[in-house]
Scaffold this motif. Sequence first.
Motif, PDB file in Angstrom:
ATOM      1  N   GLU A 159       0.804  -1.149   0.238  1.00  0.00           N
ATOM      2  CA  GLU A 159       0.040  -0.031   0.006  1.00  0.00           C
ATOM      3  C   GLU A 159       0.939   1.287   0.156  1.00  0.00           C
ATOM      4  O   GLU A 159       1.681   1.335   0.794  1.00  0.00           O
ATOM      5  CB  GLU A 159      -0.953   0.031   1.334  1.00  0.00           C
ATOM      6  N   ARG A 216     -15.656   3.082  12.931  1.00  0.00           N
ATOM      7  CA  ARG A 216     -14.322   3.809  13.086  1.00  0.00           C
ATOM      8  C   ARG A 216     -13.055   2.917  13.706  1.00  0.00           C
ATOM      9  O   ARG A 216     -12.139   2.972  13.152  1.00  0.00           O
ATOM     10  CB  ARG A 216     -14.516   5.194  13.769  1.00  0.00           C
ATOM     11  N   THR A 252     -11.154   0.704  11.206  1.00  0.00           N
ATOM     12  CA  THR A 252     -10.670   1.321  10.321  1.00  0.00           C
ATOM     13  C   THR A 252      -9.471   1.947  10.807  1.00  0.00           C
ATOM     14  O   THR A 252      -7.987   1.947  10.492  1.00  0.00           O
ATOM     15  CB  THR A 252     -11.260   2.586   9.569  1.00  0.00           C
ATOM     16  N   HIS A 253      -9.409   2.502  12.166  1.00  0.00           N
ATOM     17  CA  HIS A 253      -8.386   2.982  13.223  1.00  0.00           C
ATOM     18  C   HIS A 253      -7.491   1.972  13.377  1.00  0.00           C
ATOM     19  O   HIS A 253      -6.213   1.925  13.230  1.00  0.00           O
ATOM     20  CB  HIS A 253      -9.097   3.414  14.358  1.00  0.00           C
ATOM     21  N   LYS A 266      -6.929  -0.988  11.686  1.00  0.00           N
ATOM     22  CA  LYS A 266      -6.317  -1.464  10.516  1.00  0.00           C
ATOM     23  C   LYS A 266      -5.103  -0.478   9.845  1.00  0.00           C
ATOM     24  O   LYS A 266      -4.204  -0.831   9.755  1.00  0.00           O
ATOM     25  CB  LYS A 266      -7.608  -1.200   9.221  1.00  0.00           C
ATOM     26  N   GLY A 267      -5.239   0.896  10.505  1.00  0.00           N
ATOM     27  CA  GLY A 267      -4.141   1.909  10.147  1.00  0.00           C
ATOM     28  C   GLY A 267      -2.859   1.167  11.109  1.00  0.00           C
ATOM     29  O   GLY A 267      -1.716   1.345  10.726  1.00  0.00           O
ATOM     30  N   ASN A 300      -1.274  -1.685   9.448  1.00  0.00           N
ATOM     31  CA  ASN A 300      -0.536  -1.242   8.305  1.00  0.00           C
ATOM     32  C   ASN A 300       1.006  -1.327   8.555  1.00  0.00           C
ATOM     33  O   ASN A 300       1.853  -1.797   7.963  1.00  0.00           O
ATOM     34  CB  ASN A 300      -0.894   0.170   7.853  1.00  0.00           C
ATOM     35  N   ALA A 342      -1.705   8.476  10.361  1.00  0.00           N
ATOM     36  CA  ALA A 342      -3.191   8.464   9.648  1.00  0.00           C
ATOM     37  C   ALA A 342      -4.187   9.283  10.498  1.00  0.00           C
ATOM     38  O   ALA A 342      -4.776  10.504   9.711  1.00  0.00           O
ATOM     39  CB  ALA A 342      -3.584   7.052   9.939  1.00  0.00           C
ATOM     40  N   LEU A 402      -6.027  12.830   9.073  1.00  0.00           N
ATOM     41  CA  LEU A 402      -7.299  12.712   8.952  1.00  0.00           C
ATOM     42  C   LEU A 402      -8.015  13.985   9.719  1.00  0.00           C
ATOM     43  O   LEU A 402      -8.847  14.384   9.243  1.00  0.00           O
ATOM     44  CB  LEU A 402      -8.080  11.531   9.870  1.00  0.00           C
ATOM     45  N   ILE A 460      -6.586  12.511   4.151  1.00  0.00           N
ATOM     46  CA  ILE A 460      -5.418  11.395   3.881  1.00  0.00           C
ATOM     47  C   ILE A 460      -5.465  11.361   2.122  1.00  0.00           C
ATOM     48  O   ILE A 460      -4.473  10.915   1.897  1.00  0.00           O
ATOM     49  CB  ILE A 460      -5.652   9.997   4.360  1.00  0.00           C
TER      50      ILE A 460
HETATM   51  C1  MEV Z   1      -5.496   3.213   5.117  1.00  0.00           C
HETATM   52  O1  MEV Z   1      -4.920   2.251   4.933  1.00  0.00           O
HETATM   53  C2  MEV Z   1      -5.441   3.375   6.740  1.00  0.00           C
HETATM   54  C3  MEV Z   1      -6.387   4.367   7.201  1.00  0.00           C
HETATM   55  O2  MEV Z   1      -7.674   4.556   6.910  1.00  0.00           O
HETATM   56  C4  MEV Z   1      -6.409   4.482   8.978  1.00  0.00           C
HETATM   57  C5  MEV Z   1      -7.356   5.362   9.701  1.00  0.00           C
HETATM   58  O3  MEV Z   1      -8.421   5.638   8.954  1.00  0.00           O
HETATM   59  O4  MEV Z   1      -6.913   5.611  10.757  1.00  0.00           O
HETATM   60  C6  MEV Z   1      -5.869   5.925   6.894  1.00  0.00           C
END
Ligand code: MEV
Length: 451
Positions: free
Chosen positions: A93, A283, A286-287, A289-290, A293, A389, A393, A398
Motif C-alpha cells: 500500500e 471507526r 479502520t483505526h 487497520k491503520g 499497516n 493516519a 485525518l 488523507i
Molecule cells: C488506510 O490504509 C488506513 C487509514 O484508513 C487508517 C485510519 O483511518 O486511521 C488511513
Amino acid sequence: MEEGKPLRKRDKIIRGFSKLLKEDKLKVVAEYIENPSEFVALLKSFWYQDKEKQKQFDEFSENTISNFHIPYGVSPNVTINDKSYVVPMVIEESSVVAAASAAAKFWGERGGFHAEVIDTQKVGQVHFCWKGKKEILIDLMPSIKKELLLNISSITENMKKRGGGILDIQLLDYTDKIDNYYQLLVTFNTCDSMGANFINSILESFGHSLQDFFKRQEQLNDDERDVEIVMCILSNYTPECRVKVWVECPFNELDGIDKSLDGKAFAEKFKKAVDIAHIDVYRAATHNKGIYNGIDAVVLATGNDFRAIEAAGHSYAARNGTYESLSEVVINEDIFRFSLEVPMSLGTVGGLTSLHPLANKSLELLGFPSAKELMMIAATMGLANNYAAVKSLITKGIQQGHMKMHLANILNKLGATEKEKSLATDYFKDKIVSYSEVDKYLKQLNVKTLH
Ligand code: MEV
C-alpha cells in the motif's frame, strides 16, 4: 496451452494437480487464461534464475507456480528506548512507509518512542469431552499433569535449556455450555521462537496421554475410561504476550503541525478522533487497520505470521465485549500521551525467520533483535502509522498524500516519460486524480507536442 483453444471450463474439477510437475501445473492453470503463452512467460519471468533459490521458495508452500513480489521498504530514524533502528517494511500500500518514516522522524525529535514488553506467555488448549463426575476429574488432575509432563520431556528438553517450556496447565470446566466439555489451558514460554510447532506438538502429545491415562484407570466404569479429544491447538489469542509503546510531549511541541490548530487544539482534536474509535466499531476497525499497516509490514519483513498477529490484536480489541481502538490518548495537564498496547507473539528464530533470505537480512538490519525487542519494534511502527493516519485525518485529510502516490502509479502504468511525470505532478497538485483524467491529460500533452 494452445492459443485460440477454448478456455477451460471453471466448473471442471482438476484431478491430481498437486502431483504434477511445476511446468505442467503452469500449463493447466494457463488454460483458464485468454493468452496462455503470454501468461506462462509472465509467470516464468518472476522465477529466480538461480534454481536452488527458486526451489527454496517453491517449497515454502504448495502448488507454487511463480513468485509474487511486494515492495520491501525501510523506515529510517526510528528511535525506541533511545536506540535507533532502520526498520524494514514489506507492504504493497502506498503512503504507509512514507507515513511511518515521517512519524518516526517527528517523534524522534521529541524523545522517541518508549516501549516495554508486558509479558511473553503463549497459550494452547486441549479441548476434550469426558462423561464422568467433575470431582473425579479434579481429584485425578495432579496425577494427570505429572504424566502429561513426563511424556513430553524429550520435546521440551531444548526449550528448557533456553529458559523456556511449560509454565502452567489448568483444567477449565465448560460443561454448563457444552455437554461434558472441558479444556486443558496450557501456558508456555517459547523464548525467541514463535513456538507454534513446539506448542502444537506438546498439545497433541497431551491429548494422547490423556486418553491413555483414562484407559488405564480400572476403578472407573467403561464410559469414564473413554475421553474424546476434540482438538489440540495453540491459541492465537495471546493477551499475556503483550507489548506497550507510547510517545509523549508537551502541547507546545505540537505547535505548527497544522496552520489552523495550535499544539493544544491539535492534541485535543487528536484525542477526540481516538476516543471516537473507542466508542464506534465502524471507526475502530479502520483505526486499528491503520495500526496493522505498520505492524504487518514489519511482521512480514521478518518472516513472521501476520494472520496470527492480526487475529490476536483484533480479539484483544474486543476484550471488553465491544470492538475498540487499540490505541489511546491521555492528556494530563499540558502533556499529550499517545499509546498502543497489543498482544504480539513474534519469533526471531526458527520458521521462515531463518529460511527466507530477506527475512533473515531484515533481522540483521535490526541488529538481530530478541523476540521481545522485535515486539517493541513492530508495535512502534503500528503506533507511528496510527499517529500519521489520525494526524492527516484531523488536518488535511488523507487523500492529498494518497493521491500523490496514486498519480505516480497511474503515470507508471500509462508509461509516462520523466518529463510527462513532472508536468502531470504539477498539473494535478490541486486537482482530483483519476485514471481517466490522467490519461486525458497525457493525451493532451502529446497532442500539444505534435503541433
Ligand atoms: C488506510 O490504509 C488506513 C487509514 O484508513 C487508517 C485510519 O483511518 O486511521 C488511513
